[in-house]
Design a protein around this motif. Structure first.
Motif, PDB file in Angstrom:
ATOM      1  N   HIS A   3       1.068  -1.089   0.021  1.00 48.80           N
ATOM      2  CA  HIS A   3      -0.092   0.016   0.061  1.00 48.80           C
ATOM      3  C   HIS A   3       0.869   1.193  -0.189  1.00 48.80           C
ATOM      4  O   HIS A   3       1.624   1.384   1.008  1.00 48.80           O
ATOM      5  CB  HIS A   3      -0.988  -0.098   1.204  1.00 48.80           C
ATOM      6  CG  HIS A   3      -1.972  -1.019   1.128  1.00 48.80           C
ATOM      7  ND1 HIS A   3      -3.157  -1.063   0.580  1.00 48.80           N
ATOM      8  CD2 HIS A   3      -1.602  -2.197   1.814  1.00 48.80           C
ATOM      9  CE1 HIS A   3      -3.768  -2.016   0.908  1.00 48.80           C
ATOM     10  NE2 HIS A   3      -2.849  -3.026   1.644  1.00 48.80           N
ATOM     11  N   ILE A   4       0.853   2.130  -0.957  1.00 50.52           N
ATOM     12  CA  ILE A   4       1.770   3.188  -1.130  1.00 50.52           C
ATOM     13  C   ILE A   4       0.837   4.423  -0.969  1.00 50.52           C
ATOM     14  O   ILE A   4       0.004   4.659  -1.465  1.00 50.52           O
ATOM     15  CB  ILE A   4       2.394   3.241  -2.647  1.00 50.52           C
ATOM     16  CG1 ILE A   4       2.975   2.040  -2.771  1.00 50.52           C
ATOM     17  CG2 ILE A   4       3.193   4.436  -2.693  1.00 50.52           C
ATOM     18  CD1 ILE A   4       3.673   1.926  -4.146  1.00 50.52           C
ATOM     19  N   SER A  26      -3.595  16.002  11.610  1.00 50.07           N
ATOM     20  CA  SER A  26      -3.288  14.644  11.043  1.00 50.07           C
ATOM     21  C   SER A  26      -3.678  14.242  10.174  1.00 50.07           C
ATOM     22  O   SER A  26      -4.928  14.705   9.711  1.00 50.07           O
ATOM     23  CB  SER A  26      -3.437  13.647  12.486  1.00 50.07           C
ATOM     24  OG  SER A  26      -4.885  13.791  12.621  1.00 50.07           O
ATOM     25  N   SER A  27      -3.158  13.111   9.429  1.00 47.80           N
ATOM     26  CA  SER A  27      -3.734  12.611   8.196  1.00 47.80           C
ATOM     27  C   SER A  27      -4.886  11.704   8.785  1.00 47.80           C
ATOM     28  O   SER A  27      -4.921  11.144   9.979  1.00 47.80           O
ATOM     29  CB  SER A  27      -2.661  11.760   7.633  1.00 47.80           C
ATOM     30  OG  SER A  27      -2.133  10.577   8.171  1.00 47.80           O
ATOM     31  N   PRO A  28      -5.647  11.106   7.701  1.00 51.13           N
ATOM     32  CA  PRO A  28      -6.516  10.046   8.205  1.00 51.13           C
ATOM     33  C   PRO A  28      -5.494   8.972   8.759  1.00 51.13           C
ATOM     34  O   PRO A  28      -4.491   8.806   8.053  1.00 51.13           O
ATOM     35  CB  PRO A  28      -7.204   9.580   6.738  1.00 51.13           C
ATOM     36  CG  PRO A  28      -7.037  10.664   6.053  1.00 51.13           C
ATOM     37  CD  PRO A  28      -5.864  11.419   6.396  1.00 51.13           C
ATOM     38  N   LEU A  33      -6.779   2.523   6.889  1.00 55.20           N
ATOM     39  CA  LEU A  33      -7.162   2.525   5.321  1.00 55.20           C
ATOM     40  C   LEU A  33      -6.536   1.166   5.005  1.00 55.20           C
ATOM     41  O   LEU A  33      -7.334   0.673   4.076  1.00 55.20           O
ATOM     42  CB  LEU A  33      -6.453   3.639   4.759  1.00 55.20           C
ATOM     43  CG  LEU A  33      -6.982   5.058   4.676  1.00 55.20           C
ATOM     44  CD1 LEU A  33      -6.255   6.106   4.279  1.00 55.20           C
ATOM     45  CD2 LEU A  33      -8.312   5.086   4.675  1.00 55.20           C
ATOM     46  N   VAL A  34      -5.688   0.583   5.543  1.00 61.10           N
ATOM     47  CA  VAL A  34      -4.908  -0.872   5.003  1.00 61.10           C
ATOM     48  C   VAL A  34      -5.292  -1.730   5.872  1.00 61.10           C
ATOM     49  O   VAL A  34      -4.878  -2.842   5.865  1.00 61.10           O
ATOM     50  CB  VAL A  34      -3.699  -0.712   5.042  1.00 61.10           C
ATOM     51  CG1 VAL A  34      -3.239   0.323   3.870  1.00 61.10           C
ATOM     52  CG2 VAL A  34      -2.939  -0.370   6.245  1.00 61.10           C
ATOM     53  N   HIS A  40      -0.196   1.203  14.375  1.00 65.20           N
ATOM     54  CA  HIS A  40      -1.225   2.132  14.390  1.00 65.20           C
ATOM     55  C   HIS A  40      -0.221   3.306  13.673  1.00 65.20           C
ATOM     56  O   HIS A  40       0.780   3.578  14.255  1.00 65.20           O
ATOM     57  CB  HIS A  40      -1.694   2.794  15.532  1.00 65.20           C
ATOM     58  CG  HIS A  40      -2.528   4.008  15.627  1.00 65.20           C
ATOM     59  ND1 HIS A  40      -3.893   4.198  15.139  1.00 65.20           N
ATOM     60  CD2 HIS A  40      -1.919   5.307  15.994  1.00 65.20           C
ATOM     61  CE1 HIS A  40      -3.953   5.668  15.362  1.00 65.20           C
ATOM     62  NE2 HIS A  40      -2.744   6.153  15.728  1.00 65.20           N
ATOM     63  N   PHE A  41      -0.677   3.937  12.689  1.00 66.89           N
ATOM     64  CA  PHE A  41       0.485   4.953  12.138  1.00 66.89           C
ATOM     65  C   PHE A  41      -0.398   6.078  11.381  1.00 66.89           C
ATOM     66  O   PHE A  41      -1.291   5.829  10.677  1.00 66.89           O
ATOM     67  CB  PHE A  41       1.469   4.470  11.253  1.00 66.89           C
ATOM     68  CG  PHE A  41       1.000   3.749   9.991  1.00 66.89           C
ATOM     69  CD1 PHE A  41       0.830   4.281   8.826  1.00 66.89           C
ATOM     70  CD2 PHE A  41       0.534   2.363  10.194  1.00 66.89           C
ATOM     71  CE1 PHE A  41       0.313   3.384   7.648  1.00 66.89           C
ATOM     72  CE2 PHE A  41       0.151   1.452   8.870  1.00 66.89           C
ATOM     73  CZ  PHE A  41      -0.031   1.917   7.825  1.00 66.89           C
ATOM     74  N   ASP A  42       0.162   7.382  11.634  1.00 68.52           N
ATOM     75  CA  ASP A  42      -0.525   8.265  10.693  1.00 68.52           C
ATOM     76  C   ASP A  42       0.924   9.425  10.418  1.00 68.52           C
ATOM     77  O   ASP A  42       1.833   9.277  11.351  1.00 68.52           O
ATOM     78  CB  ASP A  42      -1.599   8.790  11.244  1.00 68.52           C
ATOM     79  CG  ASP A  42      -1.554   9.614  12.607  1.00 68.52           C
ATOM     80  OD1 ASP A  42      -0.665   9.370  13.303  1.00 68.52           O
ATOM     81  OD2 ASP A  42      -2.675  10.037  13.122  1.00 68.52           O
ATOM     82  N   ILE A  43       0.394  10.482  10.000  1.00 63.40           N
ATOM     83  CA  ILE A  43       1.157  11.541   9.812  1.00 63.40           C
ATOM     84  C   ILE A  43       0.774  12.761  10.741  1.00 63.40           C
ATOM     85  O   ILE A  43      -0.632  13.182  10.404  1.00 63.40           O
ATOM     86  CB  ILE A  43       1.684  12.103   8.186  1.00 63.40           C
ATOM     87  CG1 ILE A  43       2.325  10.819   7.732  1.00 63.40           C
ATOM     88  CG2 ILE A  43       2.597  13.275   8.286  1.00 63.40           C
ATOM     89  CD1 ILE A  43       2.570  10.995   6.423  1.00 63.40           C
TER      90      ILE A  43
END
Length: 165
Positions: A3-4, A26-28, A33-34, A40-43
């Motif tokens: 997933h890119i 924050s990003s979703p 999404l994956v 757990h990760f986001d920007i």
């Protein structure tokens, strides 16, 4: 399947709090999404003069920050240190992994926030004496901590028959 996430297609939402210093973008949740099972990760983006979450540590999660853009001042349990783009920081489970990030510059600080997801976590906030049971976001003050058997002295009253003992 890979997933890119292309940086130009990532959008940000503002997360406001009742305290103006705790506002971040924050990003979703990219991990949702994956449908990630263990991460757990986001920007996140911190505007100048803003803090990440309150100073905290996790009792059942490890965490990593990767500084993508800008600079931030990191507070840990024993120091304050400036982080710059390209720096990677690992936070272990427990009090020695306590952390908070502050954008002390005039530019946006952007970072990837990665945390292990292993069911229930307890996040503790040493400055304010709170605990947060995640993912439920049940927050309690630690000064109400009690002895394990408190209130259990009348256990026999809960049972219909003690078998004649």
């Amino acid at each position: 399947m890979a997933h890119i996430f292309k940086k130009d297609s990532i959008t940000f939402e503002i997360n406001k709090s009742t305290i103006p210093e705790f506002v971040w973008h924050s990003s979703p949740r990219l991990s949702e999404l994956v449908q990630s099972k263990h991460l757990h990760f986001d920007i996140k983006r911190l505007d100048p003069g803003k803090y990440s979450y309150p100073y905290h540590f996790h009792r059942n999660a490890e965490e990593i920050f990767v500084i993508l853009k800008g600079k931030g001042m990191l507070r840990t349990n024993d120091s304050f240190e400036e982080l710059v783009a390209g720096d990677i920081v690992f936070f272990e489970i427990g009090p020695t992994g306590a952390h908070q990030l502050y954008n002390h510059t005039l530019e946006i600080c952007e970072y990837l926030d990665i945390r292990t997801e292993a069911g229930i976590d307890v996040c503790e906030y040493p400055d304010s004496g709170k605990v947060n049971i995640l993912p439920y976001k049940e927050i309690y003050e630690t000064n109400s901590r009690v002895e394990y058997f408190k209130g259990e002295d009348k256990v026999k009253d809960k049972w219909p028959d003690d078998g004649g003992l």
